[in-house]
Design a protein around this motif. Structure first.
Motif, PDB file in Angstrom:
ATOM      1  N   ARG A 124      10.402   7.761  -7.783  1.00 42.16           N
ATOM      2  CA  ARG A 124      10.720   6.195  -8.317  1.00 42.16           C
ATOM      3  C   ARG A 124       9.414   5.844  -9.266  1.00 42.16           C
ATOM      4  N   THR A 125       9.829   6.345 -10.359  1.00 39.47           N
ATOM      5  CA  THR A 125       8.739   5.926 -11.465  1.00 39.47           C
ATOM      6  C   THR A 125       9.332   5.124 -12.663  1.00 39.47           C
ATOM      7  N   GLY A 176       4.432   0.303  -0.933  1.00 33.83           N
ATOM      8  CA  GLY A 176       3.867   1.046  -2.353  1.00 33.83           C
ATOM      9  C   GLY A 176       2.624   0.580  -2.590  1.00 33.83           C
ATOM     10  N   GLU A 201      -0.377   3.526  -2.607  1.00 33.64           N
ATOM     11  CA  GLU A 201      -1.068   3.978  -3.813  1.00 33.64           C
ATOM     12  C   GLU A 201      -2.619   3.529  -3.835  1.00 33.64           C
ATOM     13  N   SER A 207       8.330   8.296  -3.381  1.00 34.59           N
ATOM     14  CA  SER A 207       7.430   7.379  -4.168  1.00 34.59           C
ATOM     15  C   SER A 207       6.334   8.093  -4.758  1.00 34.59           C
ATOM     16  N   ARG A 226       9.102  -2.961   0.404  1.00 33.54           N
ATOM     17  CA  ARG A 226       8.735  -1.685  -0.461  1.00 33.54           C
ATOM     18  C   ARG A 226       7.563  -2.030  -1.316  1.00 33.54           C
TER      19      ARG A 226
END
Length: 681
Positions: free
Chosen positions: A571-572, A364, A368, A588, A360
């Motif tokens: 998910r922050t 991620g 990003e 995400s 993950r």
């Protein structure tokens, strides 16, 4: 002790430098071209160590082009010479591979010998095993193995140079496929499994995660995170008595390619692949008697490497960013034995983490930072190029990723948040990638500070084309635990509502003068579904929605428009304190940022999820039933530990009795979380 490092600015090199700076003493000399001296000096400042000293040279020159005077001054003082500068790209051509991997190694050896270095550390690759079928241990090298690509050939030949021609002691390190940092996910380029990521993203965005897909057995691969490689190299290089050895920096257990792909599918939220015909069938029974080179997987690999197949793959999967050459070398016919390395690392605490534990993080970071889909979208570029986009809460989470994507499309993100240091770091990242950004620190809970911000923005920017109201505060606390905490409602309203409208109102004269402007409010699915325990948060977001809907009718004639994005659970860092969310299905920050980009480009009045729309409809046509379902959720999900900590002990004990922690209760929670994906419970 002194060091000389080539490739210090490369991917593995940067992390090795971190290890040497943190754990070793003495000067660290790093090779850099004259044209890159400014960038190297910036990196030295970033490392924050005066021990790192640039040495001007060139990998393509004899002796690396290092000045003879410098060599004379440092002869006999370099204990460790690390050679990392090379091509680590399966798609590179013959000429590039020859120049970097073979000639570069030859020149590095010459310099190490001129310096009378204590040990020459060659970073090779498991590619030296080529298409060797079977177990390949660390004592093996010249086994007559086929070398199927320029990369394999030059990695083999450069290691052979070290073995046959080095006149100083040497050690060789053979990493497997090196992926990003296991904790941060940091990676610097698209390579190896990353070529698959755009395809997995398309699967995620177009198919439900529960849908099983049919896969085939693609053999085994081998991935290792860069932090393990750097730490292991540092440890192995300083062990006494290990000169003349090779070390496999690999996962000791082969990783089936399908398992690797499924680990990334799980990280992405994409459907996974099942293999009805696995190796249990293709390697057992009569097929088990067939030589390995004649088994289905080997034959399929041979076909994929042919010219016609490569051309076909380039015209199909290549258009999705998956090079045919990379696909042809996805799996390894060799099984890499790492027993010597494991024994040498015993007691160091170093081992390869399972891919599932950090997939993950890799996904991620790619999503990003490395996914370039926005920059290749002509519609996004047309809408955002050279436009100034004010983004609040831009120091992390959704706001930060939106800023990166806006810059990728050619826009100028205007970064607003309290922490100037984090904003400057985001700006530096954008500028390193060739973009532009502006930084305006501001405490958005301070209305007077917002007024000053608006004055600055209108005075210093040529225009304000977009505003993204992303900064927000979330509080999860039931009403019965909020009786003595009215300030929670005030603080939430202050930032989520008053702060947002104060900013828009302060910029409105500029927008009227321009006769254009688009405001995107990051609202919540909670406004549509009314989940329990979020009365403060949902009310503040609902107020912003209502205000924007009313004002829209007043300003649309001047070309000023609004979009309210009813965002599902993301998910922050904002949800991190609520530990129950660790097991919840979330989207995400990058997925959320894609939604915001859609709002900026298409400018719809609102963006909703299917579940949010269903919740809104349920409250309209069957409100009593809707509230019964929400009350069930209220009973199933407990208040947070933080919320209980603010009540008297007697109330806390009573609350604990009402919602005992049981496996049955956890099952109910996960069932409801899966059924109502994206709702904040």
């Amino acid at each position: 002790m002194a060091y000389f490092v080539t490739g210090a600015t490369g991917f593995i090199g940067r992390f090795l430098l971190d290890e040497l700076i943190d754990h070793r003493e003495g000067p660290i000399h790093v090779l850099c071209r004259a044209s890159s001296l400014g960038r190297m000096e910036a990196l030295v400042r970033q490392w924050g160590s005066e021990r790192v000293q640039p040495v001007v040279g060139d990998l393509g020159q004899p002796g690396l082009g290092v000045d003879e005077t410098w060599v004379s001054e440092h002869r006999g003082t370099i204990d460790h010479f690390f050679h990392l500068a090379a091509i680590y790209d399966i798609t590179a051509d013959d000429a590039t591979n020859d120049a970097m991997n073979i000639e570069g190694t030859r020149h590095a050896l010459a310099l190490a010998e001129a310096l009378e270095a204590g040990c020459f550390h060659q970073v090779s690759s498991v590619a030296t095993a080529g298409d060797y079928h079977g177990r390949f241990d660390e004592t093996m090298f010249e086994e007559g193995q086929p070398l199927p690509s320029p990369y394999h050939r030059t990695k083999y030949e450069s290691e052979k140079l070290v073995r046959d021609e080095a006149r100083v002691p040497w050690r060789v390190y053979r990493p497997a496929i090196v992926v990003g940092h296991s904790e941060t996910g940091a990676m610097d380029k698209i390579d190896g499994p990353y070529y698959l990521f755009p395809l997995l993203k398309r699967l995620r965005d177009n198919l439900p995660a529960w849908l099983p897909l049919v896969g085939v057995d693609l053999g085994d691969t081998n991935l290792v995170p860069v932090d393990y490689v750097a730490k292991a190299m540092d440890h192995l290089a300083h062990l006494p008595g290990r000169d003349g050895e090779a070390f496999h920096l690999v996962n000791p257990e082969p990783q089936p390619v399908v398992d690797m792909i499924n680990a990334f599918c799980a990280a992405a939220g994409a459907p996974r692949f099942a293999t009805p015909v696995g190796r249990g069938i293709t390697t057992a029974g009569p097929l088990g008697l067939v030589p390995a080179r004649l088994r289905p997987l080997s034959l399929m690999t041979a076909v994929v490497r042919t010219g016609p197949a490569q051309l076909l793959l380039d015209q199909t999967l290549g258009r999705l960013g998956l090079p045919a050459e990379a696909l042809a070398h996805t799996s390894f016919p060799s099984v890499f034995d790492a027993r010597i390395t494991e024994k040498a690392l015993a007691g160091s605490g170093l081992s390869v983490p399972p891919l599932e534990s950090y997939a993950r993080n890799l996904w991620g970071y790619w999503e990003e930072n490395l996914d370039d889909a926005t920059g290749r979208d002509p519609k996004a570029v047309a809408a955002l190029k050279d436009k100034y986009v004010v983004i609040t809460g831009a120091s992390s989470g959704i706001g930060q990723v939106v800023a990166l994507k806006v810059a990728q499309a050619g826009g100028v993100p205007v970064l607003v948040a309290r922490g100037k240091e984090k904003l400057e770091a985001t700006k530096a990242t954008i500028e390193q990638r060739g973009g532009r950004a502006e930084v305006f620190p501001c405490d958005l809970s301070d209305l007077e500070a917002i007024d000053r911000l608006c004055e600055q923005l209108t005075a210093e920017l040529p225009s304000v084309d977009y505003v993204v109201n992303n900064a927000g505060r979330s509080i999860r606390r039931s009403l019965k635990l909020s009786q003595d905490r009215f300030h929670d409602f005030e603080r939430t309203m202050q930032l989520n509502y008053f702060g947002a409208i104060r900013l828009v109102m302060g910029l409105m004269p500029q927008l009227h003068d321009q006769r254009s402007g688009h405001i995107v409010n990051i609202s919540s699915i909670g406004v549509q579904t009314n989940p329990p325990r979020f009365s403060a948060y949902v009310a503040s977001k609902a107020a912003l929605d209502a205000w924007s809907n009313v004002v829209s009718s007043e300003v649309v004639g001047h070309g000023i428009t609004f979009t309210n994005v009813h965002m599902p659970l993301v998910r922050t860092p904002m949800i991190a304190p609520t530990k129950i969310y660790d097991k919840f299905p979330t989207i995400s920050p990058a997925q959320a940022a894609d939604v915001v980009l859609k709002a900026l480009v298409d400018k719809p009045h609102e963006i909703n999820t299917a579940l949010g729309t269903a919740g809104e409809l349920a409250h309209t046509i069957a409100p009593r039933t809707a509230f019964r379902v929400l009350n069930l959720a209220y009973q199933v999900f407990p208040d947070s530990a933080a919320a209980k900590g603010h009540q008297p002990a007697s109330q806390a004990a009573a609350a604990a009795e009402e919602a005992p922690a049981t496996d049955h209760r956890e099952t109910e929670q996960m069932l409801m979380a899966q059924l109502f994906r994206g709702v904040h419970w």
